[in-house]
Write a protein that holds these residues in place. Structure first.
Motif, PDB file in Angstrom:
ATOM      1  N   MET A   1       0.937  -1.360   0.165  1.00  0.00           N
ATOM      2  CA  MET A   1       0.138   0.040  -0.105  1.00  0.00           C
ATOM      3  C   MET A   1       0.951   1.207   0.168  1.00  0.00           C
ATOM      4  SD  MET A   1      -1.057   2.592   2.437  1.00  0.00           S
ATOM      5  CE  MET A   1       0.039   1.675   3.709  1.00  0.00           C
ATOM      6  N   LYS A   2       0.746   2.290  -0.795  1.00  0.00           N
ATOM      7  CA  LYS A   2       1.459   3.465  -1.107  1.00  0.00           C
ATOM      8  C   LYS A   2       0.354   4.527  -1.536  1.00  0.00           C
ATOM      9  CE  LYS A   2       5.226   5.629  -2.970  1.00  0.00           C
ATOM     10  NZ  LYS A   2       6.398   5.548  -3.940  1.00  0.00           N
ATOM     11  N   LEU A   3       0.152   5.462  -0.867  1.00  0.00           N
ATOM     12  CA  LEU A   3      -0.689   6.777  -1.560  1.00  0.00           C
ATOM     13  C   LEU A   3       0.051   8.002  -1.512  1.00  0.00           C
ATOM     14  CD1 LEU A   3      -3.598   7.096  -2.347  1.00  0.00           C
ATOM     15  CD2 LEU A   3      -3.815   8.094  -0.112  1.00  0.00           C
ATOM     16  N   GLU A   4       0.016   8.791  -2.788  1.00  0.00           N
ATOM     17  CA  GLU A   4       0.844   9.880  -2.947  1.00  0.00           C
ATOM     18  C   GLU A   4      -0.234  10.933  -2.922  1.00  0.00           C
ATOM     19  OE1 GLU A   4       4.966   8.262  -4.666  1.00  0.00           O
ATOM     20  OE2 GLU A   4       3.444   9.073  -6.133  1.00  0.00           O
ATOM     21  N   VAL A   5      -0.160  11.974  -2.191  1.00  0.00           N
ATOM     22  CA  VAL A   5      -1.215  13.183  -2.210  1.00  0.00           C
ATOM     23  C   VAL A   5      -0.533  14.352  -2.371  1.00  0.00           C
ATOM     24  CG1 VAL A   5      -3.149  14.000  -0.755  1.00  0.00           C
ATOM     25  CG2 VAL A   5      -2.658  11.772  -0.636  1.00  0.00           C
TER      26      VAL A   5
END
Length: 178
Positions: A1-5
């Motif tokens: 899981m990886k989220l870039e915002v």
């Protein structure tokens, strides 16, 4: 899981705080986190954006060139960053300050009148919490309860009375995001 915002808007809209709250919440949940602020030539009224990366693994670079999620609180921010959002990504657009949305059929667009909602709740300064609620509602990257802990953590003693209105704004955004 990886989220870039990427979160972006005018200085004074609480862009940095929104990013800090998200990053702090992920950290409280034991995730790897990076948060990078970027200010334009003026703090109030100038441009402001921040990059938040949340992952269950080490983060090799905190710099984001193609975000999974964009929060654009004004038109210049949408115009600058929306073309960079990954295919299949998410944009949260504050339609109170965006008159025309860029055409892109390969991303999800959540249009929200964050300032109007914040005003209905009682203070336009919590528009950032409406937008943050939408992000959390859509991505489930952190638990809502953890965000509320972080809001309380970042409110200085002389602003603790603002917790309730921030919570209302966040929960309203959360509903819109689900």
């Amino acid at each position: 899981m990886k989220l870039e915002v990427i979160m972006a808007g005018f200085g004074g809209q609480g862009i940095m705080l929104m990013g800090e709250i998200l990053a702090h919440s992920a950290m409280l949940e034991g995730k790897e986190v990076s948060w990078i602020p970027s200010y334009g030539p003026e703090m109030r009224g100038g441009t402001a954006n921040c990059m938040v990366v949340i992952s269950d693994k080490r983060i090799p670079s905190p710099i984001i060139s193609s975000p999974d999620v964009l929060v654009a609180m004004n038109k210049p921010s949408m115009e600058k960053f929306m073309p960079t959002v990954k295919k299949g990504g998410l944009t949260v657009l504050n339609m109170d300050l965006i008159d025309k949305v860029l055409e892109r059929e390969d991303i999800e667009k959540v249009k929200v009148n964050a300032i109007k909602i914040a005003d209905e709740i009682g203070n336009i300064k919590v528009a950032n919490m409406v937008a943050l609620g939408v992000v959390v509602g859509k991505t489930n990257i952190v638990k809502p309860e953890t965000i509320l802990k972080s809001i309380d953590y970042f409110l200085p003693e002389h602003r603790k009375s603002m917790f309730e209105i921030n919570e209302k704004a966040f929960r309203r955004g959360l509903e819109l995001g689900k």
